[in-house]
Structure formats: structure tokens, C-alpha cells
Design an enzyme around this catalytic site. Structure first.
Site, PDB file in Angstrom:
ATOM      1  N   ASP A  10       0.870  -1.192   0.000  1.00  0.00           N
ATOM      2  CA  ASP A  10       0.000   0.000   0.000  1.00  0.00           C
ATOM      3  C   ASP A  10       0.898   1.231   0.000  1.00  0.00           C
ATOM      4  OD1 ASP A  10      -2.434   1.567   0.301  1.00  0.00           O
ATOM      5  OD2 ASP A  10      -1.863   1.889   2.383  1.00  0.00           O
ATOM      6  N   SER A  11       0.286   2.396  -0.211  1.00  0.00           N
ATOM      7  CA  SER A  11       1.062   3.636  -0.138  1.00  0.00           C
ATOM      8  C   SER A  11       1.528   3.911   1.296  1.00  0.00           C
ATOM      9  CB  SER A  11       0.203   4.801  -0.627  1.00  0.00           C
ATOM     10  OG  SER A  11      -0.939   4.922   0.194  1.00  0.00           O
ATOM     11  N   TYR A  42      -1.024   8.519  -2.578  1.00  0.00           N
ATOM     12  CA  TYR A  42      -1.056   8.238  -4.016  1.00  0.00           C
ATOM     13  C   TYR A  42      -2.277   8.907  -4.673  1.00  0.00           C
ATOM     14  CZ  TYR A  42       2.455   4.405  -3.947  1.00  0.00           C
ATOM     15  OH  TYR A  42       3.599   3.657  -3.848  1.00  0.00           O
ATOM     16  N   GLY A  43      -3.292   9.131  -3.864  1.00  0.00           N
ATOM     17  CA  GLY A  43      -4.597   9.579  -4.375  1.00  0.00           C
ATOM     18  C   GLY A  43      -4.576  10.695  -5.406  1.00  0.00           C
ATOM     19  N   CYS A  73      -4.344  -1.480  -1.980  1.00  0.00           N
ATOM     20  CA  CYS A  73      -4.528  -0.044  -2.169  1.00  0.00           C
ATOM     21  C   CYS A  73      -5.519   0.119  -3.320  1.00  0.00           C
ATOM     22  CB  CYS A  73      -3.180   0.581  -2.520  1.00  0.00           C
ATOM     23  SG  CYS A  73      -3.278   2.290  -3.054  1.00  0.00           S
ATOM     24  N   ASN A  74      -6.603   0.804  -3.057  1.00  0.00           N
ATOM     25  CA  ASN A  74      -7.615   0.989  -4.111  1.00  0.00           C
ATOM     26  C   ASN A  74      -7.088   1.850  -5.251  1.00  0.00           C
ATOM     27  OD1 ASN A  74     -10.592   0.108  -3.046  1.00  0.00           O
ATOM     28  ND2 ASN A  74      -9.242   0.651  -1.371  1.00  0.00           N
ATOM     29  N   THR A  75      -6.318   2.891  -4.892  1.00  0.00           N
ATOM     30  CA  THR A  75      -5.818   3.803  -5.914  1.00  0.00           C
ATOM     31  C   THR A  75      -4.890   3.052  -6.878  1.00  0.00           C
ATOM     32  OG1 THR A  75      -5.842   5.450  -4.154  1.00  0.00           O
ATOM     33  CG2 THR A  75      -4.810   6.097  -6.225  1.00  0.00           C
ATOM     34  N   GLU A 152      -2.863   8.671   8.563  1.00  0.00           N
ATOM     35  CA  GLU A 152      -1.401   8.550   8.673  1.00  0.00           C
ATOM     36  C   GLU A 152      -0.877   9.345   9.874  1.00  0.00           C
ATOM     37  OE1 GLU A 152       1.003   6.856   6.631  1.00  0.00           O
ATOM     38  OE2 GLU A 152      -0.647   5.839   5.614  1.00  0.00           O
ATOM     39  N   CYS A 184     -11.058   2.923   0.054  1.00  0.00           N
ATOM     40  CA  CYS A 184      -9.644   3.243   0.265  1.00  0.00           C
ATOM     41  C   CYS A 184      -9.252   2.420   1.479  1.00  0.00           C
ATOM     42  CB  CYS A 184      -9.469   4.734   0.549  1.00  0.00           C
ATOM     43  SG  CYS A 184      -7.812   5.154   1.133  1.00  0.00           S
ATOM     44  N   THR A 185      -8.130   1.742   1.393  1.00  0.00           N
ATOM     45  CA  THR A 185      -7.802   0.809   2.485  1.00  0.00           C
ATOM     46  C   THR A 185      -7.460   1.532   3.794  1.00  0.00           C
ATOM     47  OG1 THR A 185      -5.547   0.649   1.602  1.00  0.00           O
ATOM     48  CG2 THR A 185      -7.101  -1.087   0.983  1.00  0.00           C
ATOM     49  N   HIS A 186      -7.254   2.836   3.729  1.00  0.00           N
ATOM     50  CA  HIS A 186      -7.068   3.580   4.981  1.00  0.00           C
ATOM     51  C   HIS A 186      -8.400   3.749   5.736  1.00  0.00           C
ATOM     52  CE1 HIS A 186      -3.199   4.803   3.264  1.00  0.00           C
ATOM     53  NE2 HIS A 186      -2.884   5.372   4.415  1.00  0.00           N
TER      54      HIS A 186
HETATM   55  N1  DGL Z   1      -4.782   3.307   0.861  1.00  0.00           N
HETATM   56  C1  DGL Z   1      -4.812   3.699  -0.486  1.00  0.00           C
HETATM   57  C2  DGL Z   1      -6.105   3.395  -1.186  1.00  0.00           C
HETATM   58  O1  DGL Z   1      -6.702   2.392  -0.866  1.00  0.00           O
HETATM   59  C3  DGL Z   1      -4.102   4.922  -0.945  1.00  0.00           C
HETATM   60  C4  DGL Z   1      -4.291   6.186  -0.247  1.00  0.00           C
HETATM   61  C5  DGL Z   1      -3.383   7.231  -0.799  1.00  0.00           C
HETATM   62  O2  DGL Z   1      -2.172   7.016  -0.779  1.00  0.00           O
HETATM   63  O3  DGL Z   1      -3.885   8.263  -1.265  1.00  0.00           O
HETATM   64  O4  DGL Z   1      -6.527   4.080  -2.066  1.00  0.00           O
END
Ligand code: DGL
Length: 266
Positions: A10-11, A42-43, A73-75, A152, A184-186
């Protein structure tokens, strides 16, 4: 049987929400986790940049001899999964197909909300997957770019997180959704805060469990599960920048002591 580790990427911290489910569903597996904390989020980044970062993360995990990779990571799934599967030979899976499937069997009134990063929402990857499975579902989506830095920073359960969630989600709630995909996995780390804003009538959909099940099925079908060799599995953690905050949040979330997080340049 294959005793090499699984790679999870993931990011930053978000992939831990998927890692936790993988640990539950495949408890014998060795796992290497990589969080690209030097370059999170990453978004907001372009597709080209996310493909480049994703390939670098995959190359790093392959250098650790992984047998399969979960892009947690979804992105990165939205922007780079297809390209990654074209380039690499080992099984690589993302989280969006699993999340879409979960949303389709969760919704009763067929009005589904999706929240995610700018990159994920702009890609319309969830909309495409959900519509493929059930074209009658109405989708309302919304990007919530401040959620990732809040997580984060370790502020998931604070008034700042609550106010931000209210600002992002009030409009979405007016559309009558009965399910909300945490795209988003966060975001599962914000589950309590988001749940308080949307209320009990809205089911929060976390793609992580279904992703872990997909992984197990793929490993099983390819005879790649680790044999029960009477040894505890090994978990290794790598980040691309200062790991202190990562360790504290990871330990609290995984309810495990993490004594060794290594810093790597990729
Ligand atoms: N956790 C990530 C996701 O699922 C990325 C979040 C990010 O880095 O913007 O999209």
C-alpha cells in the site's frame, strides 16, 4: 505447496486493514508488507506516476521472493492492476473487484455510496465493477482526500476526523444510500468515526475480507498454500520512510507487537 511469502503493498498504513484479514484467513502464510510511506498519498497523483510507483513496489516484493502479491490499495488497483498483470507472471490481485462484489450483496435498496481517493473516484473503477454485476444499482461517489493524511497522522478517532467526515458525507447521505463502500484501504481505520456520521442504517462495506478470500482461493487453486510445517509464520514490514508512527499505529490496529520495521529505498 509453496512456502514462499505473500507480498502485500500500500502507499502507507492502509494496507494493514487488508493484511489483518489475510492473517486471519490464511494464518500459516509468511507475509512481507511494504508501505510506501515516503510517497503517500497516491490519491492525487497521475495514472503514469501510480503505475511507476506500483511497479517499483512489485519489483521490491519480488526481490523478497514473494509467490503472489496483493495490491492492498484501491488507488493503485484502479490505476495499475491491469498493467501489473500484463507485466508480471506471479498472481497479483487488487481490492476493487472484491469490494464491488461485497457491495452488491450488501445493498438492499440498490443505492450504494462509494468513497475513496481522488484517483480511485476519478477512475470510476468501482462504478464499472458494480454495474457489471448489477446494472440496476444506483451509485453515488465522493472523493475524501483528507482522510488519508488524517489516518497517517494517527488522528482517526479525533474531533478533526469527525468534522471532516461530516463535511464529506452529509451530501452523500441525502441520496438515500444503504451501503457505503470504504473504497480506500485507509478508511476502515476511520470506521468508528464514519459509522457515527452515517448512522446504523448504512452498512459500511470493507473490501478486505473478500480480498483475503480471493487470495486464499487463488493460492489453493494453484497449489501454492504454505504447508503446515509446524513453524509460526514470519511477518516482515518494510517502509520507504521514517517508520516510528507506522509502528505505533500498526501495533494498535493489528494487536501484535511489531519489533522490526525496516526502512528501504525503492
Ligand atoms: N490506501 C490507499 C487506497 O486504498 C491509498 C491512499 C493514498 O495514498 O492516497 O486508495
Amino acid at each position: 505447496m509453496n512456502n514462499r511469502p505473500i507480498g502485500v503493498f500500500d502507499s502507507g498504513l492502509g494496507g494493514l486493514t487488508v493484511l489483518k484479514e489475510i492473517m486471519k484467513i490464511t494464518p500459516n502464510e509468511n507475509i512481507v508488507y511494504f508501505g510506501d510511506t515516503a510517497r503517500v498519498p497516491y490519491g492525487p497523483r497521475s495514472k503514469e506516476t501510480i503505475i511507476k510507483y506500483t511497479f517499483q513496489a512489485i519489483d521490491f516484493l519480488i526481490s523478497k521472493n514473494v509467490k503472489a502479491i496483493v495490491i492492498a490499495c484501491n488507488t493503485a488497483t484502479a490505476r495499475a492492476l491491469k498493467e501489473a498483470n500484463e507485466k508480471y507472471d506471479i498472481p497479483i490481485l487488487g481490492v476493487i473487484e472484491a469490494g464491488a462484489r461485497t457491495a452488491v450483496y450488501t445493498t438492499k435498496n440498490k443505492v450504494v455510496g462509494i468513497i475513496g481517493t481522488d484517483g480511485t473516484i476519478r477512475s470510476k473503477a468501482y462504478n464499472a465493477e458494480i454495474s457489471k454485476l448489477d446494472p440496476e444499482i444506483k451509485i453515488v461517489d465522493k472523493s475524501c482526500p483528507l482522510f488519508v493524511p488524517i489516518v497517517e497522522e494517527g488522528w482517526a478517532n479525533t474531533d478533526i476526523a469527525s468534522l471532516t467526515a461530516k463535511r464529506y458525507l452529509d451530501d452523500l447521505m441525502k441520496e438515500g444510500i444503504d451501503s457505503l463502500v470504504l473504497g480506500c484501504t485507509h478508511y476502515p481505520l476511520l470506521k468508528k468515526t464514519i459509522g457515527e456520521i452515517v448512522g446504523e442504517k448504512v452498512t459500511l462495506v470493507n473490501p478486505a475480507k473478500e480480498t483475503a478470500k480471493d487470495l486464499k482461493r487463488i493460492l489453493d487453486e494453484n497449489d501454492m498454500l504454505r504447508g503446515d510445517i509446524g513453524e509460526e509464520p514470519k511477518y516482515e514490514y518494510y517502509v520507504s520512510d521514517i517508520p516510528e508512527k507506522f509502528a505505533a499505529i500498526a501495533e494498535e490496529f493489528l494487536k501484535k507487537e511489531i519489533d522490526d520495521i525496516k526502512n528501504v529505498r525503492i
